[in-house]
Motif scaffolding. Structure first.
Motif, PDB file in Angstrom:
ATOM      1  N   LYS A 493       0.824  -1.207   0.000  1.00 15.62           N
ATOM      2  CA  LYS A 493       0.000   0.000   0.000  1.00 15.62           C
ATOM      3  C   LYS A 493       0.858   1.258   0.000  1.00 15.62           C
ATOM      4  O   LYS A 493       0.438   2.304  -0.496  1.00 15.62           O
ATOM      5  N   ALA A 494       2.062   1.167   0.550  1.00 10.69           N
ATOM      6  CA  ALA A 494       2.960   2.320   0.511  1.00 10.69           C
ATOM      7  C   ALA A 494       3.345   2.645  -0.929  1.00 10.69           C
ATOM      8  O   ALA A 494       3.416   3.817  -1.316  1.00 10.69           O
ATOM      9  N   ASP A 495       3.599   1.610  -1.747  1.00 13.56           N
ATOM     10  CA  ASP A 495       3.896   1.834  -3.167  1.00 13.56           C
ATOM     11  C   ASP A 495       2.758   2.578  -3.844  1.00 13.56           C
ATOM     12  O   ASP A 495       2.970   3.550  -4.583  1.00 13.56           O
ATOM     13  N   LEU A 496       1.544   2.116  -3.599  1.00 14.59           N
ATOM     14  CA  LEU A 496       0.392   2.737  -4.248  1.00 14.59           C
ATOM     15  C   LEU A 496       0.181   4.157  -3.758  1.00 14.59           C
ATOM     16  O   LEU A 496      -0.168   5.050  -4.540  1.00 14.59           O
ATOM     17  N   MET A 497       0.393   4.372  -2.465  1.00 15.83           N
ATOM     18  CA  MET A 497       0.201   5.712  -1.927  1.00 15.83           C
ATOM     19  C   MET A 497       1.208   6.681  -2.536  1.00 15.83           C
ATOM     20  O   MET A 497       0.857   7.816  -2.894  1.00 15.83           O
ATOM     21  N   ILE A 498       2.454   6.252  -2.670  1.00 12.82           N
ATOM     22  CA  ILE A 498       3.461   7.104  -3.307  1.00 12.82           C
ATOM     23  C   ILE A 498       3.053   7.420  -4.743  1.00 12.82           C
ATOM     24  O   ILE A 498       3.169   8.560  -5.210  1.00 12.82           O
ATOM     25  N   GLU A 499       2.554   6.404  -5.463  1.00 13.60           N
ATOM     26  CA  GLU A 499       2.112   6.619  -6.845  1.00 13.60           C
ATOM     27  C   GLU A 499       0.974   7.627  -6.922  1.00 13.60           C
ATOM     28  O   GLU A 499       0.948   8.498  -7.791  1.00 13.60           O
ATOM     29  N   ARG A 500       0.009   7.503  -6.013  1.00 13.64           N
ATOM     30  CA  ARG A 500      -1.147   8.399  -6.053  1.00 13.64           C
ATOM     31  C   ARG A 500      -0.754   9.829  -5.692  1.00 13.64           C
ATOM     32  O   ARG A 500      -1.251  10.785  -6.281  1.00 13.64           O
ATOM     33  N   ILE A 501       0.113   9.985  -4.711  1.00 13.34           N
ATOM     34  CA  ILE A 501       0.564  11.332  -4.350  1.00 13.34           C
ATOM     35  C   ILE A 501       1.355  11.935  -5.508  1.00 13.34           C
ATOM     36  O   ILE A 501       1.146  13.086  -5.899  1.00 13.34           O
ATOM     37  N   LYS A 502       2.231  11.133  -6.066  1.00 17.09           N
ATOM     38  CA  LYS A 502       3.042  11.587  -7.200  1.00 17.09           C
ATOM     39  C   LYS A 502       2.171  11.908  -8.406  1.00 17.09           C
ATOM     40  O   LYS A 502       2.471  12.808  -9.196  1.00 17.09           O
ATOM     41  N   GLY A 503       1.058  11.177  -8.551  1.00 19.02           N
ATOM     42  CA  GLY A 503       0.186  11.347  -9.708  1.00 19.02           C
ATOM     43  C   GLY A 503      -0.660  12.602  -9.683  1.00 19.02           C
ATOM     44  O   GLY A 503      -1.343  12.897 -10.660  1.00 19.02           O
ATOM     45  N   GLY A 504      -0.642  13.361  -8.595  1.00 17.90           N
ATOM     46  CA  GLY A 504      -1.418  14.604  -8.578  1.00 17.90           C
ATOM     47  C   GLY A 504      -1.858  15.040  -7.196  1.00 17.90           C
ATOM     48  O   GLY A 504      -2.132  16.222  -6.977  1.00 17.90           O
ATOM     49  N   ALA A 505      -1.935  14.103  -6.252  1.00 17.07           N
ATOM     50  CA  ALA A 505      -2.410  14.461  -4.910  1.00 17.07           C
ATOM     51  C   ALA A 505      -1.443  15.400  -4.202  1.00 17.07           C
ATOM     52  O   ALA A 505      -1.848  16.122  -3.276  1.00 17.07           O
ATOM     53  N   TYR A 506      -0.170  15.419  -4.607  1.00 16.97           N
ATOM     54  CA  TYR A 506       0.797  16.320  -3.969  1.00 16.97           C
ATOM     55  C   TYR A 506       0.384  17.782  -4.118  1.00 16.97           C
ATOM     56  O   TYR A 506       0.765  18.650  -3.310  1.00 16.97           O
ATOM     57  N   GLU A 507      -0.402  18.091  -5.149  1.00 15.01           N
ATOM     58  CA  GLU A 507      -0.842  19.462  -5.375  1.00 15.01           C
ATOM     59  C   GLU A 507      -1.786  19.952  -4.288  1.00 15.01           C
ATOM     60  O   GLU A 507      -2.041  21.156  -4.163  1.00 15.01           O
ATOM     61  N   LEU A 508      -2.328  19.016  -3.502  1.00 23.21           N
ATOM     62  CA  LEU A 508      -3.241  19.384  -2.420  1.00 23.21           C
ATOM     63  C   LEU A 508      -2.505  19.678  -1.118  1.00 23.21           C
ATOM     64  O   LEU A 508      -3.122  20.135  -0.149  1.00 23.21           O
ATOM     65  N   LEU A 509      -1.200  19.412  -1.074  1.00 26.52           N
ATOM     66  CA  LEU A 509      -0.435  19.564   0.161  1.00 26.52           C
ATOM     67  C   LEU A 509       0.062  20.995   0.330  1.00 26.52           C
ATOM     68  O   LEU A 509       0.498  21.636  -0.634  1.00 26.52           O
ATOM     69  N   ASP A 510       0.004  21.476   1.573  1.00 22.19           N
ATOM     70  CA  ASP A 510       0.574  22.794   1.853  1.00 22.19           C
ATOM     71  C   ASP A 510       2.055  22.638   2.190  1.00 22.19           C
ATOM     72  O   ASP A 510       2.602  21.526   2.180  1.00 22.19           O
ATOM     73  N   GLY A 511       2.719  23.766   2.502  1.00 20.16           N
ATOM     74  CA  GLY A 511       4.155  23.738   2.739  1.00 20.16           C
ATOM     75  C   GLY A 511       4.554  22.840   3.888  1.00 20.16           C
ATOM     76  O   GLY A 511       5.518  22.068   3.791  1.00 20.16           O
ATOM     77  N   LYS A 512       3.808  22.898   4.984  1.00 20.79           N
ATOM     78  CA  LYS A 512       4.133  22.072   6.141  1.00 20.79           C
ATOM     79  C   LYS A 512       3.999  20.591   5.808  1.00 20.79           C
ATOM     80  O   LYS A 512       4.864  19.776   6.165  1.00 20.79           O
ATOM     81  N   GLN A 513       2.944  20.226   5.117  1.00 19.04           N
ATOM     82  CA  GLN A 513       2.737  18.824   4.762  1.00 19.04           C
ATOM     83  C   GLN A 513       3.819  18.332   3.812  1.00 19.04           C
ATOM     84  O   GLN A 513       4.278  17.189   3.916  1.00 19.04           O
ATOM     85  N   CYS A 514       4.243  19.183   2.886  1.00 19.21           N
ATOM     86  CA  CYS A 514       5.325  18.801   1.969  1.00 19.21           C
ATOM     87  C   CYS A 514       6.613  18.534   2.738  1.00 19.21           C
ATOM     88  O   CYS A 514       7.311  17.538   2.494  1.00 19.21           O
ATOM     89  N   ARG A 515       6.949  19.426   3.666  1.00 21.32           N
ATOM     90  CA  ARG A 515       8.172  19.237   4.456  1.00 21.32           C
ATOM     91  C   ARG A 515       8.083  17.974   5.320  1.00 21.32           C
ATOM     92  O   ARG A 515       9.056  17.222   5.450  1.00 21.32           O
ATOM     93  N   ASN A 516       6.914  17.746   5.911  1.00 25.30           N
ATOM     94  CA  ASN A 516       6.747  16.548   6.741  1.00 25.30           C
ATOM     95  C   ASN A 516       6.895  15.274   5.912  1.00 25.30           C
ATOM     96  O   ASN A 516       7.481  14.284   6.380  1.00 25.30           O
ATOM     97  N   LEU A 517       6.357  15.278   4.698  1.00 18.17           N
ATOM     98  CA  LEU A 517       6.467  14.091   3.855  1.00 18.17           C
ATOM     99  C   LEU A 517       7.910  13.884   3.398  1.00 18.17           C
ATOM    100  O   LEU A 517       8.405  12.743   3.352  1.00 18.17           O
ATOM    101  N   LEU A 518       8.610  14.957   3.061  1.00 17.03           N
ATOM    102  CA  LEU A 518      10.017  14.835   2.668  1.00 17.03           C
ATOM    103  C   LEU A 518      10.839  14.221   3.796  1.00 17.03           C
ATOM    104  O   LEU A 518      11.649  13.311   3.575  1.00 17.03           O
ATOM    105  N   MET A 519      10.659  14.716   5.021  1.00 15.70           N
ATOM    106  CA  MET A 519      11.415  14.185   6.145  1.00 15.70           C
ATOM    107  C   MET A 519      10.991  12.757   6.477  1.00 15.70           C
ATOM    108  O   MET A 519      11.820  11.935   6.898  1.00 15.70           O
ATOM    109  N   ALA A 520       9.707  12.453   6.305  1.00 13.03           N
ATOM    110  CA  ALA A 520       9.244  11.083   6.558  1.00 13.03           C
ATOM    111  C   ALA A 520       9.909  10.107   5.599  1.00 13.03           C
ATOM    112  O   ALA A 520      10.339   9.016   5.991  1.00 13.03           O
ATOM    113  N   LEU A 521      10.024  10.491   4.331  1.00 16.11           N
ATOM    114  CA  LEU A 521      10.724   9.646   3.361  1.00 16.11           C
ATOM    115  C   LEU A 521      12.195   9.503   3.738  1.00 16.11           C
ATOM    116  O   LEU A 521      12.764   8.404   3.694  1.00 16.11           O
ATOM    117  N   ALA A 522      12.809  10.622   4.112  1.00 17.13           N
ATOM    118  CA  ALA A 522      14.232  10.604   4.464  1.00 17.13           C
ATOM    119  C   ALA A 522      14.505   9.777   5.713  1.00 17.13           C
ATOM    120  O   ALA A 522      15.625   9.301   5.911  1.00 17.13           O
TER     121      ALA A 522
END
Length: 732
Positions: A493-522
């Protein structure tokens, strides 16, 4: 602990685990049998190839019927004809079962229930009277030719005609009257009986014909619903042999009024009739769906609605399938298109089902389709659709519009379609959001009334979005939880979630959410690898999927925030293996190492300043690492190369050289420099090559020392193993 014992080829039974996910399908079938079937009676065919799970689904349907509320619960009769010796015994057995169940209905009836004792007893008495008279009349059933040449069912012996059969011969009044009384009493009783008959296709051809005659003529009674389980191809051949007819499938269609395929399918007046009736079943959600529905009725309806029966069967199919799909906002136009094809051309329906499954796998990155297979699939499509069907360019366009990755070719030469073409992310995401047939997450709804096992739910998105608004640690926890859940094939499910976020859902994220996701991946991607390791030859690994997401998330930030997020990610991220993977990609993409600088559209770090920051930080981290920490990272050799390629040629050589001065240290060091080779005849082979050893140690000196150590008892085992890896490396 789950048992891995061989259970044999048998259907599910009480207490067995439903591993195929048929329970929800069975529940919806059961509800439809009760809520949507006509009181005049119905014969439903549960179709599927041998071994596809028909009997298991049949068991689950019966189980779900018994779980319905008392007021709606039908009486289920499991009729198993292969246990009965001959035709007369078949009739007697089925009537006896029905009679016994009527007695049970009478016992359960009361003043507080819709069924009265008197009505139940009256129906039971009428049934036994008819049984007795039928037995005395001989109950002979035979086939007589009709104008279609398919065969009609009638009584012989005393000459009684079954209701609705050949006109011209009057039935004996006494037996005819008795059946009329039975029909009237069952209609007045108003209680449903569901008769399940499994493995019809496994009977002898003559027995098959008797069963079909039985359910369609002798016991064709109000409120009696038959659920027959069979392989339609096998059954059709058996009918042809037993009834001496040319078209066994057409004969079967006279018996079976509605089919459910088991999950792994004047012309203007007819279309107008269909369209008007369809409005009573369902309506389009918006103007786009309404226009597509109109085109489906004109194009596919014009081809498939050739007779009144085809209209009725198509409408009945939609009545059966649409209610559960409507609850989840599925697409009515897609369902109508598919059901028109299913009732008019089952071979084409099955081709579409297979194509949708493969297209979904391509979308997820779990499959490849080469040119030879594309050609085979195109030939199969043309064979299933029929000769010259796609010569009509308008129909060619409308057909391709329904399926993902099908592109029509309108030139005078070449094939009618290109199959399995790449679908852009926006088109795919729009199909997912609208729950279309072309959606890789929802296509199976249209075939099995169930979502694919890999589909993400809104609840999954809600959990992640809540975590993104909280902290990087909470986000990493959610991603790793998804990593532990299987989706499709090797995907999680993590693979699919990454695909869906990459496919367009990332546009719904604000700055804080983007930073949190970057650090979560890291922080989490190395642990994700340990949970689900992949080799270096993976077609599309999770690390590959997450790589472009970094660039998309950084691109959502303002320049100053972007620089800070980049520095924080590389400086504080715990997933040193994945950060190295990203880092090496950028070194090559920016042309800092190698001779092929890539276009900036392939950059994850959008500026040279970001890469300079990353180089400074990563070199500092590499220098601070002990060799043990490097070797425990997911890809230690990649980390060592990244260290050199970032500009510190001496650093890794000094670290490995110092550690390799001792005999034990040398063997440990070499063990961390292995790599894998994908061979054509041996598969993946682990090797120690000169290319891996030379940048960090003197190759000749290292080999010489290992050979000497192989002669010492203390190091013989480890050194011999290393020498074998070195010898393997010399072959490639």
């Amino acid at each position: 602990m789950e048992s891995f014992s061989v259970r044999g080829d048998r259907a599910l039974g009480p207490g067995d685990q439903d591993k195929l996910g048929f329970r929800e399908v069975a529940k919806r079938i059961a509800m439809s049998l009760v809520d949507r079937a006509s009181e005049d009676g119905l014969v439903v065919g549960l179709e599927g190839a041998w071994g596809s799970g028909k009997s298991s689904l049949l068991f689950l349907v019966g189980d779900e019927l018994t779980r319905l509320p008392t007021a709606a619960r039908p009486t289920v009769i499991n009729f198993r004809p292969w246990l009965i010796g001959n035709r007369d015994a078949l009739i007697t057995s089925l009537f006896s079962e029905l009679s016994n169940q009527l007695d049970q209905v009478a016992l359960a009836a009361g003043d507080a229930t819709p069924i009265s004792i008197a009505k139940a007893k009256k129906a039971g008495k009428a049934l036994r009277s008819f049984m007795s008279a039928l037995s005395k009349a001989g109950g002979m059933v035979e086939v007589a030719g009709d104008v279609a040449g398919i065969g009609a069912v009638k009584f012989a012996g005393k000459g009684l005609k079954a209701a609705g059969e050949l006109a011209g011969t009057q039935a004996p009044p006494q037996l005819s009257d008795l059946k009329d009384r039975l029909v009237a009493s069952l209609r007045e009783l108003g209680h449903r009986f569901v008769v399940t008959i499994d493995d019809v296709d496994r009977l002898e051809p003559g027995e098959i014909l008797e069963i079909l005659r039985l359910v369609r003529s002798v016991v064709d009674l109000p409120n009696v619903i038959y659920l027959l389980c069979y392989d339609s191809e096998v059954l059709a051949h058996s009918i042809q042999a037993a009834a001496s007819v040319q078209n066994g499938r057409a004969f079967l269609e006279k018996i079976i009024q509605l089919t459910v395929m088991v999950p792994k399918p004047e012309a203007f007046q007819l279309r107008q009739w269909f369209a008007e009736a369809l409005q009573q079943i369902g309506t389009a959600k918006n103007e786009d769906e309404r226009e597509r529905l109109r085109q489906v009725i004109d194009q596919e309806g014009g081809r498939q609605l050739r007779t009144p029966r085809s209209v009725v069967r198509a409408l009945d199919s939609i009545r059966f399938f649409w209610p559960p799909l409507r609850e989840i906002d599925a697409d009515l136009a897609d369902l109508v298109w598919l059901q028109l094809i299913k009732d008019g051309n089952s071979a084409l329906y099955r081709w579409i089902e297979e194509y949708c499954g493969t297209a979904a796998a391509l979308s997820l990155g779990t499959a490849r389709v080469d040119e030879a297979e594309k050609s085979q699939q195109l030939a199969a499509l043309e064979a299933a659709a029929g000769e010259r069907v796609f010569d009509d360019h308008l129909y060619r366009h409308s057909f391709s519009a329904q399926l993902a990755g099908v592109t029509p070719n309108f030139s005078k030469s070449g094939p009618a379609f290109q199959l399995f073409e790449r679908v852009d992310d926006r088109t795919r995401d729009e199909a997912i959001q609208s729950r279309r047939l072309a959606s890789p997450d929802h296509y199976r709804l249209y075939f099995a009334m169930a979502t694919p096992s890999h589909a993400l739910t809104q609840s999954d998105f809600n959990v992640l979005w809540e975590a993104l608004a909280t902290s990087p640690d909470q986000t990493a926890t959610v991603l790793l939880a998804f990593q532990r859940q299987n989706a499709a094939g090797t995907l999680t499910k993590a693979d699919l979630m990454i695909e869906r976020i990459k496919g367009g859902a990332y546009e719904l994220l604000d700055g804080k959410q983007c930073r949190n996701l970057l650090m979560a991946l890291a922080n989490s991607m190395d642990e994700a690898f340990r949970l689900r390791p992949f080799d270096g030859f993976a077609f599309s690994s999770q690390w590959d999927r997450a790589l472009p997401l970094v660039g998309l998330l950084l691109g959502r930030l303002k320049p100053a925030q972007r620089n800070i997020a980049t520095r924080d990610m590389f400086a504080e991220g715990e997933a040193i293996g994945w950060l190295t993977f990203v880092f090496r990609h950028e070194i090559f993409a920016h042309g800092r190492f190698g001779d092929r600088r890539r276009h900036d559209s392939d950059w994850v770090l959008a500026t040279e300043q970001q890469l300079d920051d990353a180089i400074r930080i990563m070199l500092s981290r590499y220098k601070a690492m002990a060799l043990k920490d490097i070797q425990q990272s997911p890809r230690p050799l990649s980390l060592l190369f990244a260290w050199q390629q970032a500009g510190d040629e001496k650093g890794p050589r000094q670290l490995l050289g110092t550690h390799g001065k001792s005999d034990e240290g040398l063997l440990q060091t070499l063990e961390g420099l292995t790599s894998q080779i994908n061979t054509s005849n041996r598969g993946i082979v682990t090797v120690l090559s000169r290319e891996n050893i030379g940048p960090f140690l003197d190759y000749e000196e290292a080999v010489k020392r290992v050979k000497a150590l192989a002669k010492k008892p203390k190091f013989k085992g480890a050194a011999t193993k290393i020498m074998k890896l070195i010898d393997e490396g010399k072959q490639f």
